[in-house]
Scaffold this motif. Structure first.
Motif, PDB file in Angstrom:
ATOM      1  N   TYR A 293       6.935   0.775   3.044  1.00  0.00           N
ATOM      2  CA  TYR A 293       5.559   0.966   3.540  1.00  0.00           C
ATOM      3  C   TYR A 293       4.963   2.251   3.113  1.00  0.00           C
ATOM      4  N   ASN A 294       3.871   2.342   2.845  1.00  0.00           N
ATOM      5  CA  ASN A 294       3.401   3.594   2.267  1.00  0.00           C
ATOM      6  C   ASN A 294       1.873   3.785   2.920  1.00  0.00           C
ATOM      7  N   LEU A 295       1.263   5.070   2.685  1.00  0.00           N
ATOM      8  CA  LEU A 295      -0.169   5.262   3.106  1.00  0.00           C
ATOM      9  C   LEU A 295      -1.154   4.337   2.797  1.00  0.00           C
TER      10      LEU A 295
ATOM     11  N   LYS B   2      -1.113   1.192   1.862  1.00  0.00           N
ATOM     12  CA  LYS B   2      -0.813  -0.035   2.644  1.00  0.00           C
ATOM     13  C   LYS B   2      -1.424   0.087   3.987  1.00  0.00           C
ATOM     14  N   PHE B   3      -0.982   1.172   4.622  1.00  0.00           N
ATOM     15  CA  PHE B   3      -1.519   1.527   5.887  1.00  0.00           C
ATOM     16  C   PHE B   3      -3.094   1.480   6.066  1.00  0.00           C
ATOM     17  N   ARG B   4      -3.495   2.203   5.091  1.00  0.00           N
ATOM     18  CA  ARG B   4      -5.040   2.106   5.003  1.00  0.00           C
ATOM     19  C   ARG B   4      -5.679   0.972   5.215  1.00  0.00           C
TER      20      ARG B   4
END
Lengths: 645, 645
Positions: B77-79, B81-83
């Motif tokens: 998971y990374n930023l 994807k979080f956005r």
């Protein structure tokens, strides 16, 4: 006509093998399609064939003959046929009288009800039925089934009147069920009990019945009401010290040995078929005389005591048409009716194929149903075809159903005049007769053949067998039906798929597992789907094909063979496809596109190609990707390969 | 290896086409056969593939990841994807809050229970589920189903506490059902509701829900509890004079128009997908403000009044684990659970195939089941995947199930702080939101495509549709399932058969109905049986083949063509046969012998040839009468014919 014309011109024939386009069948009128399906489902035997192009009066005559077949074969009746029927009728009558008295005990009814059920039902059947060899009357398995199911609701010892009324109600609804199935042409439902399950069920029922007879055979007074082997052995062994009556055992054992010996003689030499047929009646006469002379009933030998004299009293007002017992009677009648149908259908088919005449299954059901409805109104309980008596009937040379009429007349005479003579008949003799009768239901040879042929069928057989023996008749039946259904379910949800290879020196593609010499085609994977593609299996088929692809790709990569570029789906067993199936193919096409593999279809049937066009799938995949044979498909995909013949 | 060797020597090749013997596959160990069948039925997706040849610690990690997939995808998971997940989560949260309040009314529960069901279940799913796009929460159809079934047992207005307890009990058993199906790998049972039936059922349910909303929309106080269209129209039209509240209608109609317009904008231009997503929340805010300002509730406009503040209270002690409601809860839970599974499975598959990743159906079921079990213990009712919200989730750019976690957090904030603001929300607005939501469930395009593709499927579709609208949800469901089963039954008992002819200039034999140019072979009748031959259809197949023979004989006689001497049964679609089928073939053989016609078999599959040998049928018919292809069979039977290629 809407079929594709030839694609190649004659000049190309020398260069390429001829590739025929896949034909699209002419569009069928929707109404015509529905009519054809309904006709095939319900009227598969084309019953109105004889009515075509006939004048009105003739149609009326044909209609009457259809309902009462006796009007048809009765016209060609003659003395020679009567002679055969007379002998056969007398033979089966001698067999049925002691059996009837015994079977009514199985059903927890008084002895005369068995005789009533051998009087009226055979008469009705002779007028309406079409089997020439079947012998109608009470049978062991149905009597046991009725007895078990009825005594779950009402206790026959404390409440005999209500019990009898429920028995008539059940018989009435058994007849209604049978006649309705026949009229609605739902006869194929009877086919749903597989042969293997029936073999197991009958064998288990036979052993259960034989175990029940130990009560009369050993002269035990207190006996379990349950039918499973554990309870029965408890009762038998539990009363070994003070319940077994040695006089009864001697009588029973002697005559059982006599009956089994008579059976053996009959099997060894076909000419002596009449020996096991009259042996029961002789046993009854001898044993009754013996008990009368020695007054054995004072020494603890139980006897029949009293059989009501006279023919069937009417019983219309005894049937429960309202109240709580209506529903119970309906349920019991439904089950008993279906089992009775299965037996009669099996017997009817067996003899019809031996004597090479056709039987109309649905018409037979109407006849059997009417017979039971009339029977329920004349103090009879569920009657159907009996294996043992039909076999004797056949071997005694019966010609038509008149043999049933003859048997009926003998039973009538018995009811009117001879019943007092049965007063001193020991129960042990009836038990011996029943034991020797049901032993024939245990078909070990059939079970062994089932084991050799189809293991799943054998599981169904054994499941029904042990279910009946260790639990109860209803549980055994339930197991038999469930396993039959599970088999269909399995076939429908998990169809087989096969990877195909080319048989050397031919252009024939077959299953690599069956033909190990078949060679795979480089760069091409050929999968055959062995079933229709419906909602119940479309998802599984799609995932299975993708898994074949993944496995094959790994194998070929490891063997340094060329990558798979084409996936040919051989569709000859896919005789139909529905919307779920087409969706599955669309998903498959897209998945394959992402893996850079082209989807190709070979040999779709008429229904399938129709639906592929209607749903625009054929346009999606490209109409040039649908071929008549796998060979054509392979040729077009991999032109480097040359077909040798 | 036990296969027949080549029958012709090379020197014969020039004279005769090469005739290959039918191969008998190598005998398989019985245990291996059973293992393969079980594996294919239950473990078709080969779940233990990844576990092969791995050290123990790795197996433990893989096992944990199998139960909690979040441990697997959480690592990468990374930023970015979080956005995507944050935006998607906020979007679906704005959509779900008004929907939740409305759907709990459908289920006859207080508004906060809908919000509870959007708080806990999505959290559980995010840890255990594998679909990246599904949005979890209460859905319209399941809420309606629950509401209808539950109020048949308990009246929600007079006995709200018991009603709620039964709802939790049903949710608990829905979860148990789903998890059990997943663990026992019986996921394929969900496939048994055909796509066409689901389309009809959903359309009918949507219209039923929309009709129910007329109560809130028109401001009617007295409304029928029934759901069928006749009762609803009675209530609506019956109260037209004194029940309709014009202020309510104005509010409802205005915002309904607004919502439908927003939906239209979203469809027209994909970039404005967020417009129909936030439109419901905006409508709620505006209408609440409007009612507050104008004090419309004093003029008869019904409002929500009170939503309990705070997060889910525990409800373990409210579930009925004993007593009469236990069984009722179980039954209702079973039905609701299966419907919820069908929806979630459809959604999961759709998005998985769009984004091209694999979903493990059984694992998903375990996740959904656990989610509902936990939910039943935290005051939630049955939650599943929602079509509308999942579509919005997808278009808003969700990357993983974290979007569900985001939505869950927003609902948490709402429950903790914002619920008092909903006090003045008019019921009419909730009705409008629900109406605009369920309109998307009516899929006319799918229905039209079904009509074009498969008429039987269309009957199933319409049966379910009208069943729901005119009777009730349960009846519609029953009709949908029955028609699906009837289709399978029909395929199993009345399989198709076809008469084959030779396509000119080839050695290919195809169905004459599909290829009118195919020519019949003189003296030979070729029938292809398009199904396995089991007990359910063996009798029909035998009689159908004999009827083909009779019809053909009449035709050829009338046309003065040579008499039929050979009957070739093409068996490529017959992938399996059981003991009943073999009996049918034996009867067929004997019947044909009596008519002086020779029975010949072509192309039996591996299972079939095995059983033909085991049952000695191959010996009965003669092993030289079984051929690899129809062409070979015709050649041997009628050597005069020369194959041209």
């Amino acid at each position: 006509m809407d079929f594709r014309t030839l694609s190649s011109s004659p000049s190309q024939i020398q260069n390429l093998p001829y590739i025929h386009k896949v034909g699209v069948p002419p569009k069928q009128n929707l109404l015509k399609e529905i009519t054809t399906t309904v006709k095939e489902t319900f009227f598969a035997d084309d019953p109105l064939r004889a009515f075509k192009d006939q004048p009105r009066s003739r149609k009326f005559v044909l209609g009457m003959q259809a309902i009462f077949p006796i009007l048809e074969w009765g016209r060609s009746y003659n003395l020679a046929k009567f002679r055969g029927d007379l002998i056969a009728g007398l033979t089966i009558a001698s067999l049925c009288i002691p059996q009837d008295i015994g079977y009514s005990k199985l059903a927890n009814l008084d002895p005369q009800y068995g005789l009533y059920s051998s009087f009226v039902p055979p008469l009705v059947y002779a007028f309406m039925g079409s089997s020439r060899d079947i012998a109608i009357g009470p049978v062991a398995v149905v009597s046991l089934l009725l007895g078990t199911l009825l005594q779950n609701e009402i206790d026959p010892t404390t409440n005999a009147v209500e019990y009898r009324r429920l028995a008539f109600t059940a018989t009435f609804f058994a007849g209604i069920t049978q006649a309705t199935l026949g009229i609605l042409r739902l006869g194929f439902l009877v086919d749903f009990l597989s042969h293997a399950a029936v073999v197991g069920f009958m064998g288990g029922a036979a052993i259960t019945i034989a175990l029940q007879q130990l009560k009369g055979f050993l002269g035990i007074k207190r006996f379990t009401k349950k039918t499973d082997i554990v309870s029965v052995m408890h009762s038998v062994l539990g009363s070994v010290h003070h319940g077994w009556n040695w006089q009864t055992i001697i009588i029973g054992a002697t005559f059982l040995a006599f009956l089994l010996f008579a059976k053996y003689i009959g099997k060894k030499n076909k000419k002596f078929f009449w020996v096991p047929a009259i042996a029961p009646l002789i046993s009854v006469i001898l044993s009754t005389f013996f008990v009368y002379i020695t007054h054995a009933e004072k020494k603890g030998v139980q006897i029949v005591k009293h059989i009501e004299k006279g023919i069937n009293p009417p019983s219309v007002n005894e049937i429960f048409f309202t109240g709580e017992y209506l529903l119970k009677g309906f349920r019991i009648g439904l089950v008993a009716g279906m089992i009775a149908l299965t037996e009669a259908a099996a017997i009817g088919r067996t003899f019809a194929s031996m004597k090479d005449y056709q039987l109309n299954g649905n018409k037979e059901m109407v006849a059997l149903g009417t017979m039971n409805i009339v029977g329920s109104m004349t103090s009879c309980y569920v009657a159907t075809g009996s294996f043992s008596r039909s076999a004797v009937n056949y071997m005694a040379g019966c010609q038509t159903a008149v043999s049933n009429i003859v048997m009926s007349c003998v039973v009538f005479l018995t009811l009117e005049f001879i019943t007092p003579l049965f007063e001193y008949t020991p129960n042990a003799i009836l038990s011996s007769i029943i034991i020797s009768a049901v032993i024939g239901l245990i078909d070990c040879d059939a079970a062994i053949l089932i084991w050799k042929t189809d293991k799943f069928d054998f599981v169904a057989c054994m499941g029904a067998f042990f279910g009946v023996i260790f639990a109860s008749v209803e549980i055994g039946l339930l197991i038999a039906v469930s396993i039959s259904f599970a088999k269909i379910l399995l076939q429908v949800t998990r169809p087989r798929t096969a990877s195909l290879g080319r048989i050397p020196r031919t252009s024939v593609y077959r299953n690599i597992q069956q033909y190990p010499e078949a060679t795979k085609v480089p760069g091409v994977l050929i999968i055959r789907v062995d079933s229709v593609i419906y909602f119940s299996n479309s998802n599984y088929i799609k995932e299975r094909i993708l898994r074949w692809l993944t496995d094959e790709e790994e194998q070929r990569k490891a063997a340094c063979q060329p990558r798979i570029k084409f996936l040919i789906v051989e569709m000859s067993p896919v005789t139909d496809i529905d919307t779920s199936g087409i969706h599955a193919f669309e998903d498959l096409y897209k998945s394959l596109q992402k893996r850079d593999v082209q989807l190709v279809l070979a040999n779709p049937g008429p229904l399938v190609i129709d639906k592929l066009h209607a749903s625009n799938f054929a346009t999606l995949i490209g109409e040039d990707k649908i071929f008549l044979t796998v060979a054509d498909a392979v040729l077009t995909c991999s032109p480097k390969l040359v077909e040798e013949v």
